[in-house]
Design a protein around this motif. Structure first.
Motif, short mmCIF file in Angstrom:
data_model
loop_
_atom_site.label_atom_id
_atom_site.label_comp_id
_atom_site.label_asym_id
_atom_site.label_seq_id
_atom_site.Cartn_x
_atom_site.Cartn_y
_atom_site.Cartn_z
N GLY A 71 16.48 12.81 24.09
CA GLY A 71 17.04 11.49 23.93
C GLY A 71 16.23 10.52 23.10
O GLY A 71 16.62 9.38 22.94
N SER A 95 29.59 3.36 27.32
CA SER A 95 28.20 3.26 26.86
C SER A 95 27.49 2.14 27.61
O SER A 95 28.09 1.11 27.92
N PRO A 96 26.19 2.31 27.85
CA PRO A 96 25.45 1.23 28.49
C PRO A 96 25.29 0.05 27.53
O PRO A 96 25.43 0.19 26.31
N ASP A 97 24.97 -1.10 28.08
CA ASP A 97 24.77 -2.29 27.26
C ASP A 97 23.47 -2.22 26.46
O ASP A 97 23.34 -2.83 25.41
N ASN A 123 27.36 4.84 18.66
CA ASN A 123 27.35 5.05 20.10
C ASN A 123 27.97 3.87 20.82
O ASN A 123 27.47 3.42 21.84
N ARG A 124 29.05 3.36 20.30
CA ARG A 124 29.75 2.26 20.95
C ARG A 124 31.00 2.83 21.58
O ARG A 124 31.91 3.28 20.89
N SER A 171 24.37 -0.77 19.02
CA SER A 171 24.59 0.66 19.22
C SER A 171 25.65 1.21 18.26
O SER A 171 25.71 2.41 18.02
N PHE A 198 20.19 0.56 25.35
CA PHE A 198 19.49 1.84 25.33
C PHE A 198 18.01 1.55 25.12
O PHE A 198 17.66 0.68 24.33
N VAL A 199 17.16 2.29 25.77
CA VAL A 199 15.71 2.15 25.59
C VAL A 199 15.16 3.53 25.26
O VAL A 199 15.52 4.52 25.89
N THR A 200 14.31 3.59 24.27
CA THR A 200 13.64 4.85 23.94
C THR A 200 12.15 4.57 23.80
O THR A 200 11.76 3.47 23.38
#
Length: 159
Positions: free
Chosen positions: A57, A21-23, A16-17, A11, A25-27
């Protein structure tokens, strides 16, 4: 290896660190196909989004590009610039136009390319592309850097 796990990007490559932040990301995968209005950029979706609606997103070119408009004598007229910009650039731009210092911790930049002062400034972005191959796919992250300010442009997966 561009991330901690095989097949993913870190990330930090898209700036985006952060401790919150979540561990992971999924897109959803997207493509260039047009919707029934003829507008390019499609992705699978679920839920109650109506026809013509959209999600926020994704990383496709079509989701990452938005409009930022300026008006006034300090800005160029009838111009369209394709350089990246984001909300964090507004304050440094206004501060610079009022001849005030930009805060040291501000992450944005002065958007000199949209001002009437353009001829007095050197605008030289650096385009950076990160490529990661996983299984039979090529994962691509496109970024642009103006000195210390770094933008995530868009991502894509090629088979």
């Amino acid at each position: 290896k561009l991330g901690r796990c095989e097949g993913v990007f870190s990330s930090s490559l898209v700036l985006n660190r952060h401790p919150r932040s979540p561990d992971l990301f999924v897109t959803m995968r997207s493509d260039d196909s047009c919707n029934h209005f003829g507008i390019p950029g499609s992705a699978p979706g679920a839920g109650d989004v109506k026809v013509g609606g959209s999600y926020h997103g994704g990383v496709s070119f079509y989701e990452m590009n938005n409009l930022m408009a300026f008006y006034g004598s300090a800005f160029g007229t009838k111009r369209v610039e394709s350089y990246p910009a984001c909300i964090t650039d507004i304050a440094p731009t206004i501060l610079t136009l009022f001849d005030k210092p930009i805060g040291e911790k501000m992450t944005g930049r002065f958007l000199k390319e949209v001002t009437a002062l353009t001829e007095d400034h050197d605008i030289s972005p650096e385009y950076i592309q990160y490529i990661h191959r996983f299984e039979n796919q090529k994962h691509v992250l496109n970024t642009v850097r103006f000195k210390k300010t770094h933008y995530f442009s868009h991502g894509q997966i090629e088979s």
